[in-house]
Design a protein around this motif. Structure first.
Motif, PDB file in Angstrom:
ATOM      1  N   LYS A 193       0.901  -1.058  -0.198  1.00 30.36           N
ATOM      2  CA  LYS A 193      -0.100   0.171  -0.018  1.00 30.36           C
ATOM      3  C   LYS A 193       0.904   1.275  -0.110  1.00 30.36           C
ATOM      4  N   ASP A 194       2.049   1.124   0.682  1.00 29.52           N
ATOM      5  CA  ASP A 194       2.834   2.334   0.793  1.00 29.52           C
ATOM      6  C   ASP A 194       3.953   2.425   0.006  1.00 29.52           C
ATOM      7  N   GLY A 195       3.994   1.423  -0.937  1.00 28.69           N
ATOM      8  CA  GLY A 195       5.303   1.252  -1.988  1.00 28.69           C
ATOM      9  C   GLY A 195       6.560   1.005  -1.266  1.00 28.69           C
ATOM     10  N   ILE A 196       6.794   0.131  -0.223  1.00 33.08           N
ATOM     11  CA  ILE A 196       7.750  -0.070   0.256  1.00 33.08           C
ATOM     12  C   ILE A 196       8.226  -1.344   0.020  1.00 33.08           C
ATOM     13  N   ASP A 197       9.645  -1.535  -0.541  1.00 38.12           N
ATOM     14  CA  ASP A 197       9.848  -2.676  -1.206  1.00 38.12           C
ATOM     15  C   ASP A 197      10.548  -3.686   0.072  1.00 38.12           C
ATOM     16  N   ALA A 198      11.060  -3.304   1.003  1.00 33.60           N
ATOM     17  CA  ALA A 198      11.625  -4.195   1.998  1.00 33.60           C
ATOM     18  C   ALA A 198      11.453  -3.464   3.558  1.00 33.60           C
ATOM     19  N   CYS A 199      11.422  -3.982   4.625  1.00 38.07           N
ATOM     20  CA  CYS A 199      11.541  -3.548   5.938  1.00 38.07           C
ATOM     21  C   CYS A 199      12.490  -4.253   6.584  1.00 38.07           C
ATOM     22  N   MET A 200      13.355  -3.560   7.331  1.00 38.95           N
ATOM     23  CA  MET A 200      14.333  -4.101   8.186  1.00 38.95           C
ATOM     24  C   MET A 200      13.791  -3.803   9.783  1.00 38.95           C
ATOM     25  N   PHE A 201      13.638  -4.879  10.541  1.00 42.37           N
ATOM     26  CA  PHE A 201      13.429  -4.787  11.838  1.00 42.37           C
ATOM     27  C   PHE A 201      14.605  -5.379  12.715  1.00 42.37           C
ATOM     28  N   THR A 202      14.609  -4.553  13.878  1.00 42.03           N
ATOM     29  CA  THR A 202      16.046  -4.451  14.709  1.00 42.03           C
ATOM     30  C   THR A 202      15.622  -4.785  16.099  1.00 42.03           C
ATOM     31  N   SER A 203      14.256  -4.461  16.346  1.00 44.17           N
ATOM     32  CA  SER A 203      13.818  -4.453  17.988  1.00 44.17           C
ATOM     33  C   SER A 203      13.467  -6.014  18.298  1.00 44.17           C
ATOM     34  N   TYR A 204      13.975  -6.195  19.556  1.00 45.69           N
ATOM     35  CA  TYR A 204      13.796  -7.574  19.915  1.00 45.69           C
ATOM     36  C   TYR A 204      12.080  -7.827  19.870  1.00 45.69           C
ATOM     37  N   ASN A 253       9.760  -6.800  17.537  1.00 48.47           N
ATOM     38  CA  ASN A 253       9.386  -6.987  16.253  1.00 48.47           C
ATOM     39  C   ASN A 253      10.000  -7.916  15.675  1.00 48.47           C
ATOM     40  N   LEU A 254      11.182  -8.408  15.995  1.00 44.77           N
ATOM     41  CA  LEU A 254      11.550  -9.685  15.745  1.00 44.77           C
ATOM     42  C   LEU A 254      10.975 -10.948  16.015  1.00 44.77           C
ATOM     43  N   TYR A 255      10.443 -10.698  17.325  1.00 44.98           N
ATOM     44  CA  TYR A 255       9.688 -12.107  17.761  1.00 44.98           C
ATOM     45  C   TYR A 255       8.360 -11.914  17.270  1.00 44.98           C
ATOM     46  N   TYR A 256       7.707 -10.779  17.073  1.00 45.99           N
ATOM     47  CA  TYR A 256       6.381 -10.855  16.513  1.00 45.99           C
ATOM     48  C   TYR A 256       6.525 -11.419  14.989  1.00 45.99           C
ATOM     49  N   PHE A 257       7.464 -10.958  13.951  1.00 43.52           N
ATOM     50  CA  PHE A 257       7.311 -11.409  12.914  1.00 43.52           C
ATOM     51  C   PHE A 257       7.994 -12.557  12.618  1.00 43.52           C
ATOM     52  N   SER A 258       8.965 -13.144  13.328  1.00 46.90           N
ATOM     53  CA  SER A 258       9.714 -14.413  13.034  1.00 46.90           C
ATOM     54  C   SER A 258       9.589 -15.491  14.304  1.00 46.90           C
ATOM     55  N   ASP A 259       8.842 -15.166  15.556  1.00 44.55           N
ATOM     56  CA  ASP A 259       8.800 -16.327  16.408  1.00 44.55           C
ATOM     57  C   ASP A 259       9.926 -16.760  16.883  1.00 44.55           C
ATOM     58  N   PHE A 260      11.103 -15.631  16.627  1.00 47.27           N
ATOM     59  CA  PHE A 260      12.446 -15.934  17.232  1.00 47.27           C
ATOM     60  C   PHE A 260      12.777 -15.224  18.507  1.00 47.27           C
ATOM     61  N   LEU A 261      12.871 -15.709  19.491  1.00 47.68           N
ATOM     62  CA  LEU A 261      12.892 -15.095  20.923  1.00 47.68           C
ATOM     63  C   LEU A 261      14.490 -15.408  21.441  1.00 47.68           C
ATOM     64  N   TYR A 262      15.041 -14.048  21.578  1.00 46.33           N
ATOM     65  CA  TYR A 262      16.675 -14.376  21.446  1.00 46.33           C
ATOM     66  C   TYR A 262      17.112 -13.468  22.813  1.00 46.33           C
ATOM     67  N   CYS A 263      18.255 -13.638  23.232  1.00 47.90           N
ATOM     68  CA  CYS A 263      19.174 -13.117  24.269  1.00 47.90           C
ATOM     69  C   CYS A 263      20.178 -12.425  23.617  1.00 47.90           C
ATOM     70  N   SER A 264      20.400 -11.264  23.464  1.00 48.43           N
ATOM     71  CA  SER A 264      21.211 -10.490  22.436  1.00 48.43           C
ATOM     72  C   SER A 264      22.729 -10.744  23.073  1.00 48.43           C
ATOM     73  N   MET A 265      22.810 -10.774  24.289  1.00 54.97           N
ATOM     74  CA  MET A 265      24.206 -10.804  24.918  1.00 54.97           C
ATOM     75  C   MET A 265      25.238  -9.873  24.302  1.00 54.97           C
ATOM     76  N   ILE A 293      14.877  -9.078   7.685  1.00 51.87           N
ATOM     77  CA  ILE A 293      14.364  -8.378   6.610  1.00 51.87           C
ATOM     78  C   ILE A 293      13.100  -8.925   5.908  1.00 51.87           C
ATOM     79  N   VAL A 294      11.940  -8.247   5.652  1.00 52.84           N
ATOM     80  CA  VAL A 294      10.925  -8.751   5.081  1.00 52.84           C
ATOM     81  C   VAL A 294      10.819  -7.902   3.637  1.00 52.84           C
ATOM     82  N   THR A 295      10.573  -8.718   2.698  1.00 49.11           N
ATOM     83  CA  THR A 295      10.180  -8.448   1.550  1.00 49.11           C
ATOM     84  C   THR A 295       9.008  -8.940   1.008  1.00 49.11           C
ATOM     85  N   ASP A 296       8.490  -8.448  -0.293  1.00 48.70           N
ATOM     86  CA  ASP A 296       7.099  -9.194  -0.646  1.00 48.70           C
ATOM     87  C   ASP A 296       6.998 -10.698  -0.801  1.00 48.70           C
ATOM     88  N   GLU A 297       8.371 -11.348  -1.018  1.00 54.15           N
ATOM     89  CA  GLU A 297       8.352 -12.860  -1.076  1.00 54.15           C
ATOM     90  C   GLU A 297       9.284 -13.490   0.028  1.00 54.15           C
TER      91      GLU A 297
END
Length: 86
Positions: free
Chosen positions: A41-52, A54-66, A73-77
């Motif tokens: 809708k907004d013409g965005i090709d890719a999004c980069m998420f770096t917050s703990y 957003n990563l957990y919400y969009f990937s189900d990856f729960l980590y401890c950064s140490m 990175i999320v693209t249309d595909e």
């Protein structure tokens, strides 16, 4: 499930095991489809998420950064997590 590799400095060996996902594949598809609709809708090709959160919400990856930074990175595909190694 998701395969994760952890490195142990004590044993200098790689340990491979399968992690249990907390959210169903259907739920994860719903989340990624939602962000992709907004991107289109907004013409965005890719999004980069770096917050703990957003990563957990969009990937189900729960980590401890140490002190290490992680990203997703999320693209249309594709959706790819970027994990540092040492």
């Amino acid at each position: 499930g998701t395969l994760e590799i952890f490195y142990s400095k004590i044993t200098c060996a790689y340990i491979l095991f399968q992690c249990k996902q907390l959210f169903s594949p259907k739920e994860m598809d719903r989340r990624l489809s939602s962000i992709r609709r907004h991107m289109e809708k907004d013409g965005i090709d890719a999004c980069m998420f770096t917050s703990y959160y957003n990563l957990y919400y969009f990937s189900d990856f729960l980590y401890c950064s140490m002190g290490r930074q992680y990203a997703m990175i999320v693209t249309d595909e594709k959706a790819v997590t970027i994990t540092p190694c040492r």
